[in-house]
Design an enzyme around this catalytic site. Structure first.
Site: not given
Length: 462
Positions: A433, A437
């Site tokens: 992350h 995304d």
């Protein structure tokens, strides 16, 4: 002829490796051995590998016991060789270890289980400053030279720092100008025929996936205290391979903030296509046509559209890899390794099928080389071979993502307001992350889904 004692040192097998563990010795004191003949098996943090001898002679003494870990450059054994070959042998040992040879007068102290430091001694005389890597031969290069009977001292290296690559050895063998090992002659100007051993015919291997051998063996477990009545537990020693897996998994989970997504795909047409092609493909190619090459092809084509998936985190920047090298999560009875299909974007379905079959077979036979484990940029795992329908994989550090293909199952689904039975599969993606995304990963999964659902009976595998 006079005899001399030389040391064989731990070579630098890969740029990121600083030490290795001697798993077991293949040669014992008193055994004769040829140059490039394997003398011991090593365990590294990437893969098990055989260490070839850099000299021809008689093994005199082990300096390292089975289970001991040593740093690159440390001496591991003493070998008796002909006096005239001493200089060359010591130079090769020094170069292959990234440092000079030792004089053999003193042995490092023995501490079981401890990492042995490499000795600090001045550089060997006569080292070619213009080609510092000239005599650093990888095990793969040494084995290839031995197979073709080529003296590496007379092969020109085109790699970094003058290092000899596999390509250089193959070109030398093809040209016929290379000097046979042990001849002591310079290359002849006229090409000479090089004897090449015929390859063994490919033996088909039945496989339902890339993770298990046909008849998995059960790992042997030594039960401690089993003779005590009422004992409610027993102990299993942590092997070096298992310790490495634990370290890598902990590093991945602690350093990478994992995200997770899933999408379901209708692969009914893919199932029909494979069923139509598999018998003819096996007769023609000698291997099974599984679903994996189709799935990897779909992933690779999606990475082309979303190259950020093929990247790593570098603190102040994101490094996007140009080459698409697919790491395969291949499980054996006691470990998991990730051999690499290099330039997967340049291969068709048939080529990917052969790569998968070769890597899976050599994994089961424990014949993977360190080169097979290097350079992966994105990992694919076939967890569906276990019958799994949902997984949350751990990212293969330091890559940005890993995708799993779950079991293909027939389910009732709604199509144009009608219920039909279709072959469905779940795709599960774990993502870094820091780099990726939900939007980009959602689009990536949609593209993989589109690619898989685009297969039909007209799809070509060649």
């Amino acid at each position: 002829m006079a005899k001399k004692i030389v040391e064989i040192t731990m070579p630098k097998l890969a740029e990121s490796l600083v030490s290795a563990t001697v798993d077991r010795w293949l040669k014992q004191p008193g055994d004769l051995m040829d140059k490039y003949e394997p003398i011991c098996e090593l365990i590294t943090d990437k893969v098990n590998a055989e260490l070839p001898s850099t000299v021809k002679g008689k093994l005199v003494k082990h300096l390292i016991g089975a289970g001991e870990t040593v740093e690159v450059g440390a001496a591991i054994c003493l070998v008796e060789v002909e006096a005239e070959t001493e200089t060359e042998a010591e130079a090769e040992n020094a170069a292959s270890a990234g440092g000079p040879a030792l004089d053999g007068s003193a042995s490092p102290s023995r501490h079981s289980g401890a990492t042995r430091p490499a000795p600090a001694v001045p550089p060997a005389a006569g080292f070619d400053a213009d080609a510092p890597m000239r005599h650093r031969y990888s095990p793969a290069v040494q084995r290839l030279a031995a197979e073709h009977g080529i003296d590496l001292a007379h092969v020109r290296g085109t790699g970094e720092g003058g290092r000899i690559t596999r390509k250089d050895v193959l070109e030398a063998a093809a040209s016929g100008n290379a000097v046979p090992a042990g001849s002591g002659q310079a290359p002849a100007s006229a090409p000479a025929a090089m004897p090449i051993e015929p390859m063994d015919p490919k033996v088909p291997v039945r496989s339902s996936g890339i993770h298990l051998s046909q008849s998995p063996r059960i790992p042997s477990i030594e039960v401690e205290g089993q003779e005590l009545p009422g004992r409610g537990e027993y102990f299993i020693d942590v092997t070096p391979v298992r310790n490495t897996i634990a370290t890598r998994m902990r590093q991945s989970v602690s350093e990478i903030p994992h995200g997770w997504m899933m999408i379901e795909v209708d692969v009914s047409n893919l199932v029909l296509l494979r069923n139509r092609l598999k018998d003819d493909f096996r007769k023609r190619e000698g291997i099974n046509l599984t679903y994996m090459p189709f799935m990897i092809k779909a992933v690779v084509n999606a990475i082309k559209d979303y190259p950020i998936m093929n990247s790593v985190w570098a603190v102040d920047k994101i490094i996007v890899k140009r080459d698409i090298n697919i790491s395969l999560s291949v499980g054996t009875e006691d470990s998991v390794v990730t051999p690499v299909i290099r330039h997967a974007d340049q291969k068709n379905v048939s080529g990917l099928a052969h790569e998968i079959d070769d890597l899976a077979r050599r994994t089961r036979e424990k014949k993977l080389k360190l080169d097979d484990m290097q350079g992966g940029t994105f990992t694919v795992n076939n967890t569906g071979s276990f019958g799994s329908i949902l997984t949350q994989p751990i990212i293969n550090y330091p890559q940005a993502a890993i995708i799993t293909f779950e079991s293909i199952v027939k389910r009732p689904v709604v199509i144009n307001d009608m219920i039909g039975v279709r072959s469905m599969v779940n795709l599960c993606l774990s993502l870094d992350h820091r780099i990726l995304d939900g939007v980009i990963c959602g689009r990536f999964l949609q593209r993989v889904k589109e690619n898989l659902e685009s297969y039909d009976l007209e799809t070509k595998v060649y």
